[in-house]
Design an enzyme around this catalytic site. Structure first.
Site, PDB file in Angstrom:
ATOM      1  N   ARG A 174       4.428   5.564  14.274  1.00  0.00           N
ATOM      2  CA  ARG A 174       4.174   4.745  15.454  1.00  0.00           C
ATOM      3  C   ARG A 174       4.866   3.400  15.285  1.00  0.00           C
ATOM      4  O   ARG A 174       5.124   2.962  14.157  1.00  0.00           O
ATOM      5  CB  ARG A 174       2.668   4.546  15.666  1.00  0.00           C
ATOM      6  CG  ARG A 174       1.917   4.056  14.448  1.00  0.00           C
ATOM      7  CD  ARG A 174       0.422   4.082  14.654  1.00  0.00           C
ATOM      8  NE  ARG A 174      -0.031   3.001  15.515  1.00  0.00           N
ATOM      9  CZ  ARG A 174      -0.259   1.766  15.092  1.00  0.00           C
ATOM     10  NH1 ARG A 174      -0.082   1.421  13.836  1.00  0.00           N
ATOM     11  NH2 ARG A 174      -0.662   0.835  15.933  1.00  0.00           N
ATOM     12  N   ARG A 178       2.194  -4.292  21.704  1.00  0.00           N
ATOM     13  CA  ARG A 178       0.950  -4.791  22.302  1.00  0.00           C
ATOM     14  C   ARG A 178       1.214  -5.248  23.722  1.00  0.00           C
ATOM     15  O   ARG A 178       2.100  -6.079  23.942  1.00  0.00           O
ATOM     16  CB  ARG A 178       0.420  -5.961  21.485  1.00  0.00           C
ATOM     17  CG  ARG A 178      -0.026  -5.526  20.121  1.00  0.00           C
ATOM     18  CD  ARG A 178      -0.808  -6.653  19.469  1.00  0.00           C
ATOM     19  NE  ARG A 178      -1.033  -6.308  18.084  1.00  0.00           N
ATOM     20  CZ  ARG A 178      -1.113  -7.199  17.105  1.00  0.00           C
ATOM     21  NH1 ARG A 178      -1.005  -8.503  17.376  1.00  0.00           N
ATOM     22  NH2 ARG A 178      -1.329  -6.826  15.876  1.00  0.00           N
ATOM     23  N   ARG A 257      11.533   1.944  -3.418  1.00  0.00           N
ATOM     24  CA  ARG A 257      12.395   0.848  -2.973  1.00  0.00           C
ATOM     25  C   ARG A 257      12.000  -0.386  -3.774  1.00  0.00           C
ATOM     26  O   ARG A 257      10.830  -0.572  -4.114  1.00  0.00           O
ATOM     27  CB  ARG A 257      12.187   0.568  -1.482  1.00  0.00           C
ATOM     28  CG  ARG A 257      13.033   1.451  -0.611  1.00  0.00           C
ATOM     29  CD  ARG A 257      13.121   0.947   0.816  1.00  0.00           C
ATOM     30  NE  ARG A 257      11.833   0.817   1.457  1.00  0.00           N
ATOM     31  CZ  ARG A 257      11.346  -0.334   1.942  1.00  0.00           C
ATOM     32  NH1 ARG A 257      12.024  -1.454   1.825  1.00  0.00           N
ATOM     33  NH2 ARG A 257      10.167  -0.369   2.534  1.00  0.00           N
ATOM     34  N   ARG A 288      13.924 -10.874   5.363  1.00  0.00           N
ATOM     35  CA  ARG A 288      12.884 -11.842   5.742  1.00  0.00           C
ATOM     36  C   ARG A 288      13.117 -13.144   4.992  1.00  0.00           C
ATOM     37  O   ARG A 288      13.692 -13.142   3.898  1.00  0.00           O
ATOM     38  CB  ARG A 288      11.491 -11.373   5.322  1.00  0.00           C
ATOM     39  CG  ARG A 288      11.071 -10.042   5.857  1.00  0.00           C
ATOM     40  CD  ARG A 288       9.580  -9.848   5.717  1.00  0.00           C
ATOM     41  NE  ARG A 288       9.198  -9.270   4.443  1.00  0.00           N
ATOM     42  CZ  ARG A 288       7.964  -8.868   4.147  1.00  0.00           C
ATOM     43  NH1 ARG A 288       7.005  -9.008   5.039  1.00  0.00           N
ATOM     44  NH2 ARG A 288       7.675  -8.337   2.974  1.00  0.00           N
ATOM     45  N   GLU A 311      14.366 -12.411   1.144  1.00  0.00           N
ATOM     46  CA  GLU A 311      14.007 -11.085   0.613  1.00  0.00           C
ATOM     47  C   GLU A 311      15.102 -10.080   0.977  1.00  0.00           C
ATOM     48  O   GLU A 311      15.498  -9.984   2.130  1.00  0.00           O
ATOM     49  CB  GLU A 311      12.668 -10.675   1.229  1.00  0.00           C
ATOM     50  CG  GLU A 311      12.166  -9.331   0.783  1.00  0.00           C
ATOM     51  CD  GLU A 311      10.802  -9.021   1.393  1.00  0.00           C
ATOM     52  OE1 GLU A 311       9.914  -9.896   1.428  1.00  0.00           O
ATOM     53  OE2 GLU A 311      10.647  -7.884   1.867  1.00  0.00           O
ATOM     54  N   TYR A 361       1.390   3.234  -1.415  1.00  0.00           N
ATOM     55  CA  TYR A 361       1.313   1.837  -1.016  1.00  0.00           C
ATOM     56  C   TYR A 361      -0.139   1.533  -0.707  1.00  0.00           C
ATOM     57  O   TYR A 361      -0.781   2.217   0.089  1.00  0.00           O
ATOM     58  CB  TYR A 361       2.179   1.533   0.225  1.00  0.00           C
ATOM     59  CG  TYR A 361       1.983   0.086   0.617  1.00  0.00           C
ATOM     60  CD1 TYR A 361       2.724  -0.912  -0.015  1.00  0.00           C
ATOM     61  CD2 TYR A 361       0.995  -0.292   1.525  1.00  0.00           C
ATOM     62  CE1 TYR A 361       2.489  -2.253   0.274  1.00  0.00           C
ATOM     63  CE2 TYR A 361       0.759  -1.627   1.807  1.00  0.00           C
ATOM     64  CZ  TYR A 361       1.511  -2.596   1.179  1.00  0.00           C
ATOM     65  OH  TYR A 361       1.273  -3.935   1.451  1.00  0.00           O
ATOM     66  N   ASP A 363      -2.768  -1.779   0.276  1.00  0.00           N
ATOM     67  CA  ASP A 363      -3.019  -3.204   0.470  1.00  0.00           C
ATOM     68  C   ASP A 363      -4.031  -3.662  -0.576  1.00  0.00           C
ATOM     69  O   ASP A 363      -4.716  -2.842  -1.200  1.00  0.00           O
ATOM     70  CB  ASP A 363      -3.551  -3.460   1.891  1.00  0.00           C
ATOM     71  CG  ASP A 363      -2.414  -3.761   2.862  1.00  0.00           C
ATOM     72  OD1 ASP A 363      -1.374  -4.296   2.428  1.00  0.00           O
ATOM     73  OD2 ASP A 363      -2.572  -3.467   4.063  1.00  0.00           O
TER      74      ASP A 363
HETATM   75  P1  FDA Z   1       0.052  -4.141  -9.530  1.00  0.00           P
HETATM   76  O1  FDA Z   1       1.463  -3.702  -9.480  1.00  0.00           O
HETATM   77  O2  FDA Z   1      -0.306  -5.401  -8.855  1.00  0.00           O
HETATM   78  O3  FDA Z   1      -0.411  -4.236 -11.057  1.00  0.00           O
HETATM   79  C1  FDA Z   1      -0.006  -3.315 -12.044  1.00  0.00           C
HETATM   80  C2  FDA Z   1       0.185  -4.075 -13.334  1.00  0.00           C
HETATM   81  O4  FDA Z   1       0.376  -3.139 -14.400  1.00  0.00           O
HETATM   82  C3  FDA Z   1       1.392  -4.991 -13.322  1.00  0.00           C
HETATM   83  O5  FDA Z   1       0.997  -6.289 -13.669  1.00  0.00           O
HETATM   84  C4  FDA Z   1       2.324  -4.364 -14.366  1.00  0.00           C
HETATM   85  O6  FDA Z   1       3.079  -5.333 -15.076  1.00  0.00           O
HETATM   86  C5  FDA Z   1       1.330  -3.675 -15.294  1.00  0.00           C
HETATM   87  N1  FDA Z   1       1.916  -2.561 -16.056  1.00  0.00           N
HETATM   88  C6  FDA Z   1       2.610  -1.517 -15.561  1.00  0.00           C
HETATM   89  N2  FDA Z   1       2.968  -0.680 -16.580  1.00  0.00           N
HETATM   90  C7  FDA Z   1       2.480  -1.225 -17.722  1.00  0.00           C
HETATM   91  C8  FDA Z   1       2.526  -0.815 -19.104  1.00  0.00           C
HETATM   92  N3  FDA Z   1       3.148   0.311 -19.494  1.00  0.00           N
HETATM   93  N4  FDA Z   1       1.930  -1.611 -20.039  1.00  0.00           N
HETATM   94  C9  FDA Z   1       1.303  -2.757 -19.651  1.00  0.00           C
HETATM   95  N5  FDA Z   1       1.221  -3.178 -18.358  1.00  0.00           N
HETATM   96  C10 FDA Z   1       1.798  -2.414 -17.407  1.00  0.00           C
HETATM   97  N6  FDA Z   1      -1.222  -6.337   0.154  1.00  0.00           N
HETATM   98  C11 FDA Z   1      -2.002  -7.029   1.037  1.00  0.00           C
HETATM   99  O7  FDA Z   1      -3.192  -6.743   1.143  1.00  0.00           O
HETATM  100  N7  FDA Z   1      -1.464  -8.057   1.777  1.00  0.00           N
HETATM  101  C12 FDA Z   1      -0.149  -8.420   1.674  1.00  0.00           C
HETATM  102  O8  FDA Z   1       0.300  -9.337   2.356  1.00  0.00           O
HETATM  103  C13 FDA Z   1       0.669  -7.699   0.744  1.00  0.00           C
HETATM  104  N8  FDA Z   1       1.975  -8.027   0.604  1.00  0.00           N
HETATM  105  C14 FDA Z   1       2.784  -7.240  -0.211  1.00  0.00           C
HETATM  106  C15 FDA Z   1       4.147  -7.544  -0.276  1.00  0.00           C
HETATM  107  C16 FDA Z   1       4.968  -6.744  -1.039  1.00  0.00           C
HETATM  108  C17 FDA Z   1       6.435  -7.057  -1.115  1.00  0.00           C
HETATM  109  C18 FDA Z   1       4.444  -5.628  -1.729  1.00  0.00           C
HETATM  110  C19 FDA Z   1       5.332  -4.704  -2.501  1.00  0.00           C
HETATM  111  C20 FDA Z   1       3.084  -5.368  -1.711  1.00  0.00           C
HETATM  112  C21 FDA Z   1       2.246  -6.176  -0.942  1.00  0.00           C
HETATM  113  N9  FDA Z   1       0.874  -5.946  -0.906  1.00  0.00           N
HETATM  114  C22 FDA Z   1       0.096  -6.653  -0.007  1.00  0.00           C
HETATM  115  C23 FDA Z   1       0.250  -4.913  -1.766  1.00  0.00           C
HETATM  116  C24 FDA Z   1      -0.267  -5.500  -3.101  1.00  0.00           C
HETATM  117  O9  FDA Z   1       0.821  -6.022  -3.836  1.00  0.00           O
HETATM  118  C25 FDA Z   1      -0.992  -4.381  -3.883  1.00  0.00           C
HETATM  119  O10 FDA Z   1      -2.166  -4.046  -3.157  1.00  0.00           O
HETATM  120  C26 FDA Z   1      -1.440  -4.748  -5.286  1.00  0.00           C
HETATM  121  O11 FDA Z   1      -0.402  -5.317  -6.023  1.00  0.00           O
HETATM  122  C27 FDA Z   1      -1.914  -3.501  -6.020  1.00  0.00           C
HETATM  123  O12 FDA Z   1      -2.458  -3.841  -7.282  1.00  0.00           O
HETATM  124  P2  FDA Z   1      -2.344  -2.850  -8.510  1.00  0.00           P
HETATM  125  O13 FDA Z   1      -3.250  -3.382  -9.556  1.00  0.00           O
HETATM  126  O14 FDA Z   1      -2.512  -1.463  -8.060  1.00  0.00           O
HETATM  127  O15 FDA Z   1      -0.812  -2.935  -8.966  1.00  0.00           O
END
Ligand code: FDA
Length: 385
Positions: A174, A178, A257, A288, A311, A361, A363
């Site tokens: 979608r 709005r 990506r 952006r 970005e 993905y 949030d």
């Molecule tokens: P996250 O990636 O944050 O944490 C994983 C951690 O594990 C990292 O610190 C990494 O270094 C560590 N790690 C990985 N492998 C490892 C290893 N082998 N040994 C030790 N450490 C290791 N959400 C939202 O609600 N509002 C928003 O505006 C946005 N905006 C946004 C922008 C962009 C560009 C992206 C890509 C994503 C968002 N998000 C978002 C989503 C948000 O980033 C996401 O919900 C959280 O980062 C998820 O948290 P996690 O703990 O799952 O992963």
């Protein structure tokens, strides 16, 4: 070192698991984080030169309608009253997003009401009669060619580095239009930015006498006391890193990506007047521009410096930070095989979670909700005698 539970990754998933386990179960938790800071991709910090809070891995706005998640987050941080709005700079003119009545009337130089605008879009969308064969046709069938070409085509091509006629129609289901002048980006009940920043919020979650945070350590490295081979089978593990890397890519690499960020300090108090402007035109290389001081209207900041971030989007290589799962049919097939492998590890008390561990993905609010559920369904039973 005593580790009743090892949590790999200090993003919101890992931090939530660690905090709950230390507080609720009274166990000693070691959090292993390979970066030099806690907080995962949500991490933000105060830029030492300007004092502006910078979101290192792209703009993060917290928004949720989940009461449990909102109450939990508010235990560790207050949120300001920021409300997100996004604009698009197309052909030298700035339009409000998501596409709404304001965008439509500005673009077509008219003053239509909701019903007339609906009719106009339906007329344009009627160009596609059969089943859309690619992303371009799908988008035109949803919003018509003029709006697609202005706001979607170039942006999508830059995001995927592929012409939309060569992308799968299923990538979009979608495109929100709005038929009102409401250009609030999110429609959740709660929204805001942590007043002290994301880094401070997540550090507070981990600030517990039974939590030890070990920065700069990779769980999958060949050596070190907290490496995978020394832990699995001995202590329970919650792993939030990339699932394919955990298994040494034995079912193949999952595709992502990535984003490149160009951060600049400009000698002005305000560069663009808002936090995010999208650049959908093909002749601008970035997608952006973020300007961070707008996320904290409650903080004062200098009149002669602002931090912006451009970005750029591309496919990730093995050395890049993974940001958005691509989810091709091959990815889905590989993920199913990785899920079988993760299920086999359940008996050894290893759980996978978060955006990297589940290849989804998520949030921030959904990440916390998933971690709270994982804690109740998986981690708590591990410690029940
Ligand atoms: P996250 O990636 O944050 O944490 C994983 C951690 O594990 C990292 O610190 C990494 O270094 C560590 N790690 C990985 N492998 C490892 C290893 N082998 N040994 C030790 N450490 C290791 N959400 C939202 O609600 N509002 C928003 O505006 C946005 N905006 C946004 C922008 C962009 C560009 C992206 C890509 C994503 C968002 N998000 C978002 C989503 C948000 O980033 C996401 O919900 C959280 O980062 C998820 O948290 P996690 O703990 O799952 O992963």
């Amino acid at each position: 070192m005593r580790a009743d539970l090892v949590v790999v990754g200090s993003g919101l998933f890992g931090a939530t698991i660690a905090q709950r386990a230390a507080e609720e179960l009274g166990v000693h938790v070691v959090v292993v984080e390979r970066r030099d800071h806690a907080g995962g991709n949500a991490y933000s910090y105060r830029d030492p030169d300007t004092g502006i809070e910078v979101h290192r891995y792209g703009s993060h706005i917290f928004h949720t309608s989940n009461e449990q998640v909102w109450a939990y987050a508010n235990r560790f941080t207050a949120f300001n009253g920021y409300r997100h709005h996004v604009y698009a700079n197309h052909a030298g003119e700035v339009y409000p997003l998501p596409i709404n009545l304001g965008t439509i009337n500005q673009f077509f130089r008219t003053a239509l009401g909701p019903e007339a605008a609906r009719g106009l879009i339906a007329e344009h969308a009627a160009e596609i009669t059969g089943e859309p064969a690619n992303l371009e046709q799908k988008a035109i069938s949803l919003i018509g060619r003029p709006l697609y070409e202005a706001f979607i085509r170039g942006y999508t091509a830059k995001q995927w580095q592929t012409d939309p006629t060569e992308l799968d129609a299923a990538i979009i289901t979608r495109l929100p239009v709005r038929l009102s002048y409401n250009n609030r980006y999110f429609s959740d009940r709660y929204e805001g930015i942590p007043t002290s920043g994301y880094g401070a919020w997540i550090e507070r979650m981990l600030d517990h006498p039974r939590i030890e945070l070990r920065l700069g350590e990779d769980f999958l490295a060949d050596d070190g006391p907290l490496r995978r081979d020394a832990c699995v089978g001995r202590a329970p593990v919650v792993y939030t890193g990339a699932v394919d890397r955990f298994f040494d890519y034995r079912c193949g690499a999952l595709t992502w990506r990535t984003l490149d960020f160009e951060t600049l300090v400009l000698p002005t108090g305000d560069h663009q007047g808002t936090a995010v402007i999208n650049y959908p035109d093909a002749d601008v290389p970035y997608t952006r521009v973020h300007e961070f001081h707008h996320y904290h209207p409650e903080r004062s900041h200098s009149d002669d410096a602002t931090v912006i971030m451009r970005e750029y989007s591309r496919m990730a290589t093995a050395d890049d930070e993974p940001y958005y799962p691509v989810g091709t049919p091959t990815d889905r097939e590989r993920l199913a095989r990785y899920r079988q492998l993760t299920a086999e590890l359940e008996a050894q008390r290893v759980a996978f979670g978060g955006r990297l561990g589940s290849y989804r993905y998520l949030d921030m609010d959904r990440t916390i909700a998933a971690a709270l559920e994982c804690f109740e369904q998986v981690v708590r039973p591990w410690f029940r005698q």
